[in-house]
Design a protein around this motif. Structure first.
Motif, PDB file in Angstrom:
ATOM      1  N   THR A 449      42.571  34.228  42.549  1.00 21.65           N
ATOM      2  CA  THR A 449      42.060  34.602  41.234  1.00 21.65           C
ATOM      3  C   THR A 449      40.696  35.272  41.342  1.00 21.65           C
ATOM      4  O   THR A 449      40.430  36.304  40.704  1.00 21.65           O
ATOM      5  CB  THR A 449      41.973  33.363  40.339  1.00 21.65           C
ATOM      6  N   LEU A 450      39.820  34.681  42.160  1.00 18.01           N
ATOM      7  CA  LEU A 450      38.481  35.256  42.300  1.00 18.01           C
ATOM      8  C   LEU A 450      38.525  36.613  43.001  1.00 18.01           C
ATOM      9  O   LEU A 450      37.786  37.539  42.642  1.00 18.01           O
ATOM     10  CB  LEU A 450      37.576  34.288  43.062  1.00 18.01           C
ATOM     11  N   ILE A 451      39.401  36.729  43.994  1.00 21.19           N
ATOM     12  CA  ILE A 451      39.525  38.022  44.685  1.00 21.19           C
ATOM     13  C   ILE A 451      40.051  39.087  43.727  1.00 21.19           C
ATOM     14  O   ILE A 451      39.562  40.224  43.696  1.00 21.19           O
ATOM     15  CB  ILE A 451      40.444  37.879  45.912  1.00 21.19           C
ATOM     16  N   LEU A 452      41.065  38.713  42.934  1.00 17.19           N
ATOM     17  CA  LEU A 452      41.588  39.672  41.959  1.00 17.19           C
ATOM     18  C   LEU A 452      40.531  40.032  40.927  1.00 17.19           C
ATOM     19  O   LEU A 452      40.458  41.185  40.476  1.00 17.19           O
ATOM     20  CB  LEU A 452      42.821  39.087  41.264  1.00 17.19           C
ATOM     21  N   ALA A 453      39.710  39.046  40.531  1.00 17.99           N
ATOM     22  CA  ALA A 453      38.638  39.343  39.585  1.00 17.99           C
ATOM     23  C   ALA A 453      37.642  40.325  40.187  1.00 17.99           C
ATOM     24  O   ALA A 453      37.188  41.269  39.514  1.00 17.99           O
ATOM     25  CB  ALA A 453      37.938  38.052  39.174  1.00 17.99           C
ATOM     26  N   LEU A 454      37.310  40.102  41.472  1.00 15.59           N
ATOM     27  CA  LEU A 454      36.387  41.035  42.127  1.00 15.59           C
ATOM     28  C   LEU A 454      36.994  42.431  42.238  1.00 15.59           C
ATOM     29  O   LEU A 454      36.336  43.441  41.951  1.00 15.59           O
ATOM     30  CB  LEU A 454      36.022  40.507  43.517  1.00 15.59           C
ATOM     31  N   LEU A 455      38.269  42.474  42.653  1.00 18.33           N
ATOM     32  CA  LEU A 455      38.918  43.783  42.770  1.00 18.33           C
ATOM     33  C   LEU A 455      39.019  44.463  41.403  1.00 18.33           C
ATOM     34  O   LEU A 455      38.768  45.670  41.270  1.00 18.33           O
ATOM     35  CB  LEU A 455      40.305  43.617  43.381  1.00 18.33           C
ATOM     36  N   GLY A 456      39.397  43.674  40.386  1.00 24.33           N
ATOM     37  CA  GLY A 456      39.458  44.247  39.049  1.00 24.33           C
ATOM     38  C   GLY A 456      38.102  44.715  38.559  1.00 24.33           C
ATOM     39  O   GLY A 456      37.983  45.770  37.926  1.00 24.33           O
ATOM     40  N   GLY A 457      37.057  43.918  38.870  1.00 22.58           N
ATOM     41  CA  GLY A 457      35.711  44.336  38.489  1.00 22.58           C
ATOM     42  C   GLY A 457      35.293  45.611  39.191  1.00 22.58           C
ATOM     43  O   GLY A 457      34.672  46.496  38.586  1.00 22.58           O
ATOM     44  N   ILE A 458      35.633  45.716  40.482  1.00 21.56           N
ATOM     45  CA  ILE A 458      35.294  46.935  41.222  1.00 21.56           C
ATOM     46  C   ILE A 458      36.015  48.144  40.630  1.00 21.56           C
ATOM     47  O   ILE A 458      35.430  49.219  40.435  1.00 21.56           O
ATOM     48  CB  ILE A 458      35.641  46.754  42.710  1.00 21.56           C
ATOM     49  N   ILE A 459      37.309  47.954  40.312  1.00 20.70           N
ATOM     50  CA  ILE A 459      38.077  49.072  39.761  1.00 20.70           C
ATOM     51  C   ILE A 459      37.541  49.464  38.382  1.00 20.70           C
ATOM     52  O   ILE A 459      37.293  50.647  38.099  1.00 20.70           O
ATOM     53  CB  ILE A 459      39.571  48.698  39.674  1.00 20.70           C
ATOM     54  N   LEU A 460      37.342  48.455  37.515  1.00 24.50           N
ATOM     55  CA  LEU A 460      36.838  48.764  36.181  1.00 24.50           C
ATOM     56  C   LEU A 460      35.412  49.310  36.238  1.00 24.50           C
ATOM     57  O   LEU A 460      35.055  50.232  35.491  1.00 24.50           O
ATOM     58  CB  LEU A 460      36.890  47.510  35.307  1.00 24.50           C
ATOM     59  N   GLY A 461      34.598  48.725  37.127  1.00 26.36           N
ATOM     60  CA  GLY A 461      33.234  49.224  37.268  1.00 26.36           C
ATOM     61  C   GLY A 461      33.197  50.657  37.759  1.00 26.36           C
ATOM     62  O   GLY A 461      32.407  51.475  37.276  1.00 26.36           O
ATOM     63  N   THR A 462      34.060  50.952  38.721  1.00 25.84           N
ATOM     64  CA  THR A 462      34.130  52.334  39.215  1.00 25.84           C
ATOM     65  C   THR A 462      34.593  53.280  38.111  1.00 25.84           C
ATOM     66  O   THR A 462      34.035  54.373  37.937  1.00 25.84           O
ATOM     67  CB  THR A 462      35.092  52.410  40.408  1.00 25.84           C
TER      68      THR A 462
END
Length: 742
Positions: A449-462
């Motif tokens: 869950t935390l990894i997906l949150a980080l990946l999602g944050g990176i994608i959305l942030g980008t």
């Protein structure tokens, strides 16, 4: 000189030419250089992230915190798992009373069928009833309600139960998810047991249904057989048809030979054949009666006795003839005796021949009469048989229906016997591994869950950084200058840190700002054709406040440091940036021919640096700038000084900057990083080119190298012996507008 020809035309003609060529130049520039950043340009994406790093990091932090909060509020779920094996049963195939077993090989369709049965609602209800889950507080996680039924619980069981196949078509894994690990193991084991039990029940029910079906079919077939036999017998009786049964007890066949008439006809045909043979033999014997009569006479015993007696008398006669004469009485007596025997033999022979000939004729006539009688009887039977065949068509149809019903009845009877003897089939499921209570929850999966949150944050942030970058549409890097404007960045001026002052940074020759202007001066020093320094350089920008005037002052001081005599012209007649000691003269007075050029060029406190200030803003600067006087002023100053640096107005939508650019050997566009929009800068370039200006490059000011992914720094410095503070005080006064500090 570059673009001087345009200075000879009037202001109106210059404006018309400027706007006429602007569209063509702009179209060419858009074809050659794109003003839109590419989404697939990795450096541009990285730079966008760096520029909007706080938005990028904020989105990542927000999603991560939200994921942590979500995980903290979730109830741990445990998944218990069991393994089952598929054992397909054999199929019995019946063919006219014989049964064969064929094994069913498991495939994906069979596996999907079994999984569907395991996930069915009926099996879930069986599990709910078997474990009494409607009254289980551990399962419901609340006080049991009397209104809750097994059907209600079955829905929950179906939602949390799953059955999946493996790489093998014979293995099925079933699992159940529940907050209580013991309940999860108990439920999944109940599913496994009930699934196995249900297969037994389905097999038993299938066998029972098969038996009941066979019994119903057998009874129906028996009734049909009896009805068809009754119809056959009734028709045979009505048609006078007698069926002959063979020794084996079966009827003689499909032909009419199985009837009594046909049987008699067959027997008479056999007798007729014998009678014909007997008649032929008798006829042949009768025709040969002469030879036969002689042979019969010779073979007669009486004749044979008389012949023997005659032979004895003849022998005696021949013996005595040697002693007596033929006339001797004794010889005469013997002769008479021979003659009498000869007569007797002839009479006996005649009687025997007559008797044989009559007997042969009587035999021939008798055989002939018997043959004719049989032929007549056969004709009568053939007539009867033809009539019987006409009636036997329906009889044959009825008899075949009886035989078909009897065959079906026998096959069903054999199949029912096999079903009764086969018993209950084995289960198609077998439990391999029962479920154990899991020791740790499988959900929520905190690391995932935390990894997906980080990946999602990176994608959305980008995406947010790129979106902001595209929305702002600004020039941020030297690459943007080259791609959007088609110009080389002759200078990259770093942005000052908080608390730093531009005059202090320019006074320090080792500062990044001073080093950047050294680099810009070096680029401009050899940018003209032949590697020479342009005699006149215009500095302009797309909009105000981009560091244009500061760049003019810094580069002027830098040219002085290498021994050049420099004159700075403040050509922004609408909003002057540099104010000299006199405010009533300046460039405006020289252009309007109210003052002489030599009297308006004033020295500064810095040796080698001179200034021609703008003067009082005129009511219509464009008219003054469009005169031939501006080109003449620049030409005269080029003869008097090494470098003429013109601090021009921003391009905006006016004709001032293009007109001044046409009078200069070189034009440099000053662009503020992160502030100047691509389209505005591109339009400025198009207008300058359309006005006849010679664009040699751009200076990118206020560039945050680390923010945009560029490093900036030098390991060397220069030492200058002039007081930059006094220069700034002498050149830049508190005029109507001051340039924004870098």
């Amino acid at each position: 000189m570059y673009g001087r020809a345009l200075a000879n035309s009037s202001a109106d003609e210059r404006e018309l030419d400027t706007y006429a060529d602007a569209n063509a130049i702009s179209a060419w520039n858009r074809q050659e250089y794109s003003t839109e950043p590419s989404l697939l340009d990795i450096p541009s994406v990285f730079n966008a992230i760096v520029r909007h790093r706080w938005v990028f990091l904020g989105i990542i932090a927000s999603l991560f915190i939200a994921a942590v909060a979500w995980v903290a509020t979730q109830t741990p779920l445990y998944r218990a798992q069991a393994t089952l094996e598929l054992n397909p049963s054999t199929t019995r195939v019946v063919d006219l009373g014989s049964a064969q077993e064929e094994a069913v090989q498991p495939d994906r369709d069979y596996l999907a069928l079994q999984i569907g049965l395991m996930e069915s609602r009926s099996l879930a209800e069986r599990v709910a009833r078997a474990l009494n889950l409607a009254r289980s507080e551990a399962f419901l996680r609340r006080e049991p309600d009397k209104a809750t039924t097994s059907s209600d619980v079955a829905g929950t069981l179906m939602q949390n139960f799953s059955a999946t196949g493996t790489t093998s078509d014979r293995i099925v894994e079933i699992s159940y998810v529940h907050p209580n690990p013991a309940v999860a193991a108990q439920v999944v084991n109940a599913f496994a047991n009930e699934a196995v039990e249900s297969t037994f029940e389905r097999a038993y029910e299938s066998t029972a249904r098969s038996r009941a079906f066979l019994q119903r079919q057998l009874e129906t077939t028996r009734q049909e057989l009896e009805r068809s036999e009754r119809e056959l017998i009734a028709y045979a009786r009505a048609a006078n048809i007698v069926n002959v049964v063979s020794e084996e007890g079966a009827s003689s066949g499909d032909s009419a030979g199985g009837t009594l008439v046909a049987s008699n006809l067959v027997a008479l045909n056999e007798q007729l054949a014998d009678a014909q043979n007997a008649r032929i033999v008798a006829e042949q014997r009768y025709q040969q009666s002469s030879a036969s009569a002689n042979a019969a006479a010779v073979a007669d015993p009486t004749v044979q006795t008389l012949q023997q007696q005659r032979a004895q008398v003849q022998a005696e006669y021949d013996q005595k003839l040697q002693r007596y004469l033929p006339n001797a009485p004794e010889m005469v007596a013997l002769s008479a005796q021979l003659a009498g025997l000869q007569r007797q033999i002839a009479q006996a022979t005649s009687r025997s021949s007559s008797s044989v000939s009559g007997s042969l004729r009587a035999d021939f006539i008798s055989a002939q009469n018997r043959e004719r009688a049989l032929q007549s009887k056969i004709k009568q039977l053939e007539s009867q048989l033809l009539n019987l065949n006409d009636r036997g068509v329906k009889y044959t149809i009825l008899r075949r229906a009886v035989e078909a019903n009897r065959s079906l009845y026998n096959a069903l009877l054999a199949k029912l016997g096999e079903e009764n003897s086969s018993g209950t089939k084995s289960s198609s499921l077998a439990l391999i591994d029962s479920a154990q209570a899991p020791g740790s929850p499988f959900a929520p999966n905190i690391p995932r869950t935390l990894i997906l949150a980080l990946l999602g944050g990176i994608i959305l942030g980008t995406a947010a950084a790129i979106g902001l970058d595209r929305w702002r549409d600004t020039i941020n890097t030297p690459d943007d200058v080259r791609s959007a404007l088609g110009l080389t960045a002759v200078g990259i001026i770093p942005k000052l840190e908080k608390g730093q002052k531009v005059d202090e940074e320019l006074h320090d020759p080792r500062s990044p700002v001073a080093e950047a202007y050294h680099s810009a001066r070096a680029a401009l020093q050899f940018i003209a054709s032949g590697g020479e320094t342009p005699k006149s350089i215009l500095f302009t920008s797309a909009r105000p406040g981009e560091g244009k005037t500061t760049s003019v002052i810094a580069l002027a001081a830098d040219f002085i440091s290498i021994g050049k005599r420099v004159v700075v012209i403040d050509a922004d007649l609408r909003n002057p940036s540099i104010r000299g000691k006199k405010s009533d003269g300046g460039l405006t007075a020289v252009l309007s021919e109210r003052r002489q050029l030599t009297g308006e060029v004033n020295p500064t406190d810095t040796p080698g640096l001179f200034l021609l200030h703008a003067g009082t803003p005129p009511p219509d600067p464009t008219v003054l700038l469009a005169n031939r006087a501006l080109a003449s002023i620049v030409e005269r100053l080029e003869l008097l000084y090494d470098v003429v640096i013109i601090d021009g107005p921003p391009v905006l939508g006016l004709a001032d900057a293009p007109l001044i650019s046409a009078c200069s050997q070189a034009t440099v566009l000053v662009v503020e990083a992160g502030k100047t929009h691509r389209r505005a800068a591109a339009n400025a370039v198009n207008r300058l080119v359309a006005g006849g200006g010679s664009l040699v490059g751009a200076i990118l000011t206020k560039f945050a190298g680390t923010t945009h992914g560029y490093g900036y720094g030098y390991g060397y410095g220069y030492s200058y012996k002039y007081d930059l503070k006094s220069e700034k005080r002498a050149l830049i006064g508190p005029g109507p507008r001051e340039e924004e500090a870098i």
